[in-house]
Design a protein around this motif. Structure first.
Motif, short mmCIF file in Angstrom:
data_model
loop_
_atom_site.label_atom_id
_atom_site.label_comp_id
_atom_site.label_asym_id
_atom_site.label_seq_id
_atom_site.Cartn_x
_atom_site.Cartn_y
_atom_site.Cartn_z
N ARG A 156 10.94 4.05 -4.07
CA ARG A 156 9.59 3.82 -3.51
C ARG A 156 9.02 5.08 -2.87
O ARG A 156 7.81 5.29 -2.89
CB ARG A 156 9.64 2.71 -2.46
CG ARG A 156 10.14 1.38 -2.98
CD ARG A 156 10.01 0.29 -1.92
NE ARG A 156 10.80 0.58 -0.73
CZ ARG A 156 10.29 0.65 0.51
NH1 ARG A 156 9.00 0.48 0.72
NH2 ARG A 156 11.08 0.90 1.53
N PHE A 157 9.88 5.90 -2.29
CA PHE A 157 9.45 7.11 -1.60
C PHE A 157 9.85 8.32 -2.43
O PHE A 157 10.91 8.33 -3.06
CB PHE A 157 10.11 7.23 -0.23
CG PHE A 157 9.66 6.23 0.79
CD1 PHE A 157 8.92 5.11 0.44
CD2 PHE A 157 10.01 6.39 2.13
CE1 PHE A 157 8.51 4.19 1.39
CE2 PHE A 157 9.61 5.49 3.09
CZ PHE A 157 8.88 4.37 2.72
N GLU B 87 16.88 6.50 11.63
CA GLU B 87 17.44 6.39 10.29
C GLU B 87 17.01 7.59 9.45
O GLU B 87 15.82 7.90 9.37
CB GLU B 87 16.94 5.09 9.63
CG GLU B 87 17.34 4.91 8.18
CD GLU B 87 16.62 3.75 7.49
OE1 GLU B 87 15.63 3.23 8.06
OE2 GLU B 87 17.04 3.37 6.38
N ARG B 88 17.95 8.24 8.84
CA ARG B 88 17.63 9.31 7.91
C ARG B 88 17.27 8.67 6.57
O ARG B 88 18.06 7.88 6.04
CB ARG B 88 18.80 10.28 7.75
CG ARG B 88 18.54 11.43 6.78
CD ARG B 88 19.64 12.47 6.84
NE ARG B 88 20.93 11.92 6.46
CZ ARG B 88 21.55 12.16 5.30
NH1 ARG B 88 20.94 12.91 4.39
NH2 ARG B 88 22.73 11.66 5.05
N ILE B 89 16.13 9.03 6.04
CA ILE B 89 15.71 8.41 4.79
C ILE B 89 15.63 9.39 3.63
O ILE B 89 15.75 8.99 2.48
CB ILE B 89 14.37 7.66 4.95
CG1 ILE B 89 13.27 8.58 5.49
CG2 ILE B 89 14.54 6.43 5.83
CD1 ILE B 89 11.89 7.95 5.50
N GLY C 248 0.80 -1.21 0.00
CA GLY C 248 0.00 0.00 0.00
C GLY C 248 0.84 1.27 0.00
O GLY C 248 2.07 1.23 -0.06
N SER C 249 0.14 2.38 0.07
CA SER C 249 0.79 3.69 0.02
C SER C 249 0.25 4.60 1.11
O SER C 249 -0.89 4.45 1.58
CB SER C 249 0.52 4.36 -1.34
OG SER C 249 1.05 3.61 -2.40
N LEU C 250 1.08 5.53 1.48
CA LEU C 250 0.70 6.60 2.40
C LEU C 250 1.42 7.87 1.97
O LEU C 250 2.50 7.80 1.39
CB LEU C 250 1.08 6.28 3.84
CG LEU C 250 0.24 5.27 4.62
CD1 LEU C 250 0.91 4.97 5.96
CD2 LEU C 250 -1.17 5.77 4.84
N MET D 245 4.88 7.62 0.03
CA MET D 245 5.48 6.32 0.28
C MET D 245 4.67 5.26 -0.43
O MET D 245 3.49 5.07 -0.13
CB MET D 245 5.52 6.04 1.78
CG MET D 245 6.18 7.15 2.59
SD MET D 245 6.40 6.73 4.33
CE MET D 245 4.70 6.56 4.83
N ASN D 246 5.29 4.59 -1.37
CA ASN D 246 4.64 3.55 -2.16
C ASN D 246 5.30 2.20 -1.90
O ASN D 246 6.40 2.13 -1.37
CB ASN D 246 4.71 3.88 -3.65
CG ASN D 246 4.01 5.17 -4.00
OD1 ASN D 246 3.00 5.55 -3.40
ND2 ASN D 246 4.53 5.87 -5.01
N SER D 247 4.62 1.16 -2.29
CA SER D 247 5.14 -0.20 -2.15
C SER D 247 5.64 -0.46 -0.74
O SER D 247 6.73 -0.98 -0.53
CB SER D 247 6.26 -0.45 -3.17
OG SER D 247 5.82 -0.26 -4.49
#
Length: 123
Positions: A69-70, A48-50, A16-18, A85-87
């Motif tokens: 993905r993001f 964690e820095r993303i 899913g996604s958000l 945010m996907n997958s």
């Protein structure tokens, strides 16, 4: 005073996604020399820095764990930064934070933090 307010977290199934939002006040996200980061922290793990988003014509930086993905974006009129945010997978389950600061020679120094928004991904 600077305030960062995240929203958009929740519970989703894997795949899913958000979309997370980070609304800034007392801090202009589009000002030269400013930078925004997205971080996450899962239970028992280090923060964690993303994502790092710079406003000096530098492309955003993504960690290997989310790259592809993001996607981060910003709405300067709303002074808001988004994280699409996907997958999503269960490994993405964490508290997500946005942070803001100044670009220094060594990178971005994050002086301001939001309260976080929880993302839970079930398998």
């Amino acid at each position: 005073q600077v305030q960062l307010v995240e929203s958009g977290g929740g519970s989703v199934q894997a795949g899913g996604s958000l979309r997370l939002s980070c609304i800034a006040s007392g801090y202009t996200i589009s000002s030269s020399g400013n930078c925004i980061g997205w971080f996450r922290q899962a239970p028992g793990k280090e923060r964690e820095r993303i994502v790092s988003l710079y406003n000096d014509a530098v492309p955003p930086w993504y960690s290997g764990s989310v790259k592809g993905r993001f996607t981060t974006s910003q709405d300067n009129a709303e002074n808001t930064v988004y994280l699409q945010m996907n997958s999503l997978s269960p490994e993405d389950t964490a508290m997500y934070y946005c942070a803001a600061g100044k670009i220094l020679q060594s990178g971005c120094t994050y002086n301001y933090w939001g309260q976080g928004t929880q993302v839970t991904v079930s398998s």
